[in-house]
Enzyme design. Structure first.
Site, short mmCIF file in Angstrom:
data_model
loop_
_atom_site.label_atom_id
_atom_site.label_comp_id
_atom_site.label_asym_id
_atom_site.label_seq_id
_atom_site.Cartn_x
_atom_site.Cartn_y
_atom_site.Cartn_z
N GLU A 3 0.82 -1.22 0.00
CA GLU A 3 0.00 0.00 0.00
C GLU A 3 0.85 1.27 0.00
O GLU A 3 0.68 2.15 0.84
CB GLU A 3 -0.94 0.00 1.21
CG GLU A 3 -1.91 -1.18 1.18
CD GLU A 3 -2.88 -1.17 2.36
OE1 GLU A 3 -4.08 -1.28 2.10
OE2 GLU A 3 -2.44 -1.10 3.52
C1 ACM Z 1 -1.69 -5.47 4.19
O1 ACM Z 1 -2.73 -5.97 4.66
N1 ACM Z 1 -1.69 -4.20 3.84
C2 ACM Z 1 -0.50 -6.24 4.00
#
Ligand code: ACM
Length: 678
Positions: A316
C-alpha cells in the site's frame, strides 16, 4: 489386542465409549498418519521420562514444560529427572539438535508410538521432538481411574514448512507477556513463524540505540527494549518458532518521520497516525541519505533478529508525496523511471541489496512483485490467493495470507478451508515447491492486550491445521469437534479466549452479565471491527466483548442440515437455541435504563427474536411434514432479508444464525404437501 483403524475413517465418537466403539482422536492439527488402538497408557505417580540419545537444554526445557502441563492434569507432582532407562514411561529418542537458529529447512517430523506400557517418541531433531510432545499431550484423556494417553502409532511431518502468525504491534502495542503466551499457543498447534509487524504509521516499536528518535518520538513510549526483543526471540526459539521482523517501508512509515523527517518524501512536521488506513508520508527513494539511514538501522537490528528472513513490507505505497515533490519527479525523469510502481521497484532493489549485505533474505507483500525484482525475494500474498500462484509461476517463493486475515470477524470454517495449494491447482511440481506455506494475519486496529486472545484463538488453531495436515483433512464438522477440545487446551498455556466474553460483560453489565453473555452466544462483531475508529479508544464495549465465532453457534448450519435429514438430536438442540434467541429483546428492554449497552444491543436482539421464531416454526413444519402457507413464506423471507449483509452495514453487532435459519426455511419450503394454516 490392537483393534486399529486408520485416520480416514475417523468418526465423531467420544473417547469414553466402550472399547468396541469406533476409535477417534481429537488431535489438532491432525497428523499425517494415525493408527489408534484401544490401549491406554496410564499417567500416574510412576510416570518417568528417559532421554536415550541426543540431549540438550532446549530439549530438557521442552520436556519440563510438558511435565508441568501433565501435572496440572493429573493433580500430582511427577518426576522431573530424565534418566536413560529404555523402560521409562515416555522414552525420547532424538538424533540431534537441528539448526542452531530455527530454520525453514528444519526437519520437524516425529514418530510417536503409545502402548499400554510405554510411549516412545522418535525424532531427527529437537524441534521434531517438541512437535511430538504436543501430540503426546493431545492424546491425553481421562476416565474414572485417572488420566491416560490413548494408544496410537503416529508418523507425522508438516505439509508446509512455513506456518505463521503475523502480529501487528504498531496499531496497538502488546506487552511482552502477551507475546509470550501467544508464542505458547502457537507451539501447541505446531506453528513455527512469528511474523512481528514492528512498525507502521501508528507506532515504531523497537528500541534503536543508533537512531533513538525512532522510539523516542514514534512510539508513545510503547516499544520493546533490545533486551526484551532478545528475550522474546530466545523464548520463541525454545519452542521451535522463528521470529521474522517486519519494518514496513517505504509506505506505512509515518511513525519513523516524527523523529527523522528527512527520510520522508514530503515536508514535515509529522505525527504518529491515530486512525486507520493508508497515509501520505512515504520514504524518499531518491536520496542517498535514505539508504545510509536504512543501512545503519538494519545493520543494528540484524543483531537482534537471527532469523534468515527480513520482511521489508512494501504494501500500500501511497504515491502522493512522490507526485508532489518536484525533486523526486526530476530524479525519476533523469533515471528513466516512468511511474510510482517503477520507483517502488527501484527502492526495493537498493533496499534488498542492503538486506542481503546483512545476510538476510528479503520478504515483502504482494506489491513488491514487479517484473525486474530479483527472485531471491519471498512474496507474501495478501490481496488474493491467485497472486501466490502467479508469483510461483514467475519463479518466486511465496507465502499465502489472503484467506487468513483473522482481523475479519468471520467463522473459523471460512478460514479453515482455503488452501495454499488448493486441490486442482495448475501449478507444476517445481512451482508447488516454491509455495512455502502460509501466515494468518492479526492486524491490530481493534485489538488490545485484553481482547487479543479472543481475536486470535481458537480460530488460529484451525488455520494451523490447514498448514500442517494433509490437504484431505477438511471436514468442517469434525474440525469443530476437535476445536472444542483444542480451545480448552489452549487455556492451559495461559490464553484467556474462553473467559473473554464473561470477563468483559461482567464489567459492563454487573449482575445482568448473564443476559449479555447469553446474547453474545448468537452475535459477532461487525466484519472488521471493534469499538471506535482510532488508536485512542479503549475497546471495552459490547462489540469488543463479542467474538467472531461464538461457541454456541459452531457448525450451526451443519446442525440445521442434519436436522433437515431427520437428526432428532440436532433438531432438539436447535430448538433450544431458537427459544433462547427469542427471549433477549424483552429482557434487554427491562434493563436498558440501568445499562447503556442494552440499548446498543436491542437492534440485534430484535433480529434474533424474529429469526428464532422463524427457526422454531420451520422445525415445526419439518416435524409435521407439512408445507408452510404463503404468508409464512413471506414473513420468513422478510426476517431473513432484514439481516442481509447490505441491510446490516451500520450494525455494530450481527446475528450469526441466519445461514442456519435460511437452510431450515428452504427445507420447509420444499416439503411436499401444500397448505398449512399459518
Ligand atoms: C496489508 O494488509 N496491507 C499487508
Amino acid at each position: 489386542m490392537r483393534a486399529t483403524i486408520q485416520l480416514v475413517v475417523m468418526l465423531s465418537t467420544p473417547l469414553t465409549l466402550p472399547a468396541q466403539a469406533p476409535l477417534s482422536h481429537d488431535l489438532m492439527p491432525v497428523p499425517a498418519s494415525v493408527t489408534l488402538s484401544s490401549e491406554q497408557l496410564r499417567i500416574d505417580s510412576n510416570f518417568a521420562v528417559a532421554i536415550v540419545r541426543h540431549r540438550d537444554v532446549r530439549l530438557e526445557r521442552a520436556i519440563t514444560r510438558t511435565i508441568t502441563r501433565l501435572e496440572g492434569r493429573v493433580g500430582m507432582p511427577l518426576s522431573r529427572r530424565f534418566g536413560s532407562d529404555r523402560g521409562a514411561t515416555l522414552v525420547i529418542d532424538v538424533a540431534g539438535p537441528g539448526f542452531r537458529v530455527p530454520d525453514p529447512a528444519e526437519d520437524e517430523s516425529y514418530d510417536l508410538n503409545v502402548s499400554a506400557s510405554q510411549a516412545v517418541l522418535t525424532a531427527p531433531t529437537v524441534v521434531g521432538a517438541m512437535r511430538g510432545l504436543e501430540t503426546f499431550l493431545q492424546l491425553q484423556a481421562a476416565d474414572g481411574h485417572g488420566v491416560f494417553a490413548q494408544g496410537a502409532e503416529i508418523r507425522d511431518a508438516p505439509r508446509f514448512r512455513w506456518r505463521g502468525l503475523l502480529l501487528d504491534v504498531s496499531r496497538h502495542f502488546e506487552p511482552v507477556d502477551v507475546i509470550k503466551r501467544t508464542l505458547d499457543g502457537m507451539a501447541v498447534v505446531k506453528l513455527n513463524v512469528f511474523h512481528w509487524h514492528l512498525s507502521d504509521d501508528q507506532g515504531f516499536r523497537v528500541e534503536s540505540l543508533r537512531l533513538p528518535r525512532l522510539q523516542q518520538l514514534g512510539s508513545d513510549s510503547l516499544f520493546y527494549t533490545q533486551e526484551q526483543i532478545r528475550d522474546i526471540v530466545a523464548y520463541a526459539a525454545d519452542r521451535g518458532i522463528r521470529v521474522m521482523p517486519e519494518f514496513d517501508m517505504p509506505g506505512h512509515s509515518s511513525a519513523w518521520f516524527v523523529g527523522y523527517p528527512n527520510l520522508a518524501s514530503g515536508p514535515g512536521p509529522f505525527e504518529i497516525a491515530r486512525t486507520w488506513g493508508t497515509f501520505a508520508p512515504t520514504m524518499d527513494p531518491t536520496k542517498e541519505s535514505t539508504y545510509r539511514f536504512l543501512d545503519t538501522f538494519i545493520g543494528e537490528m540484524v543483531a537482534l533478529f537471527p532469523d534468515h528472513y527480513w520482511h521489508v513490507g512494501g504494501d500500500e505505497v501511497e504515491p502522493k508525496q512522490w507526485h508532489e515533490n518536484p525533486a523526486i519527479q526530476a530524479w525519476m525523469k533523469g533515471h528513466g523511471i516512468a511511474n510510482e510502481v517503477a520507483l517502488h521497484t527501484a527502492f526495493n532493489k537498493r533496499l534488498f541489496a542492503i538486506v542481503q549485505k546483512h545476510d538476510k533474505i528479503p520478504v515483502g507483500w504482494d506489491e513488491i512483485f514487479q517484473p525486474d525484482l530479483p527472485t531471491a525475494a519471498v512474496i507474501q500474498s495478501w490481496r488474493s490467493s491467485e497472486a501466490l500462484g502467479a508469483s510461483a509461476k514467475a519463479g518466486f517463493r511465496g507465502i499465502l495470507s489472503a484467506p487468513y486475515y483473522i482481523d475479519h470477524q468471520k467463522a473459523t470454517s471460512e478460514f479453515y478451508l482455503p488452501d495454499p495449494i488448493p486441490a486442482g491447482s495448475d501449478l507444476t511440481g517445481a512451482e508447488r515447491a516454491l509455495v512455502l506455506g502460509g501466515e494468518a494475519c492479526m492486524w491490530s486496529e481493534y485489538i488490545t492486550p485484553e481482547t487479543i486472545d479472543s481475536r486470535i484463538w481458537p480460530r488460529l488453531a484451525a488455520i494451523a491445521e490447514r498448514f500442517w495436515s494433509p490437504g484431505s483433512v477438511n471436514d468442517v464438522t469434525d474440525m469443530y469437534r476437535r476445536l472444542e477440545v483444542t480451545s480448552r487446551r489452549l487455556g492451559e498455556v495461559g490464553l484467556g479466549h474462553e473467559d473473554h466474553t464473561r470477563r468483559m460483560v461482567r464489567r459492563l453489565a454487573g449482575d445482568s452479565a448473564p443476559l449479555f453473555e447469553a446474547l453474545l452466544d448468537y452475535v459477532r462483531p461487525r466484519d472488521f471491527g471493534g469499538s471506535g475508529t482510532s488508536q485512542m479508544v479503549p475497546h471495552t464495549q459490547l462489540i469488543d466483548a463479542a467474538v467472531a465465532d461464538p461457541h454456541a453457534t459452531w457448525d450451526l448450519a451443519g446442525r440445521a442440515r442434519r436436522a433437515g435429514t431427520g437428526d432428532v438430536a440436532a433438531a432438539t438442540q436447535l430448538r433450544a437455541d431458537f427459544r433462547r434467541m427469542t427471549g433477549f429483546y424483552s429482557r434487554l428492554l427491562a434493563v436498558k435504563d440501568r445499562i447503556p449497552e442494552a440499548t446498543d444491543a436491542l437492534q440485534v436482539a430484535g433480529a434474533l427474536d424474529q429469526l428464532g421464531h422463524v427457526g422454531l416454526e420451520a422445525l415445526d413444519f419439518a416435524a409435521r411434514r407439512t408445507s408452510p402457507g404463503p404468508q409464512w413464506r413471506v414473513d420468513a423471507d422478510s426476517a431473513l432479508a432484514a439481516v442481509a449483509p447490505d441491510r446490516m452495514r451500520q450494525w455494530q453487532l450481527r446475528p450469526v444464525v441466519a445461514d442456519a435459519v435460511r437452510l431450515l426455511v428452504d427445507a420447509a419450503r420444499a416439503l411436499p404437501s401444500p397448505g398449512g394454516s399459518l
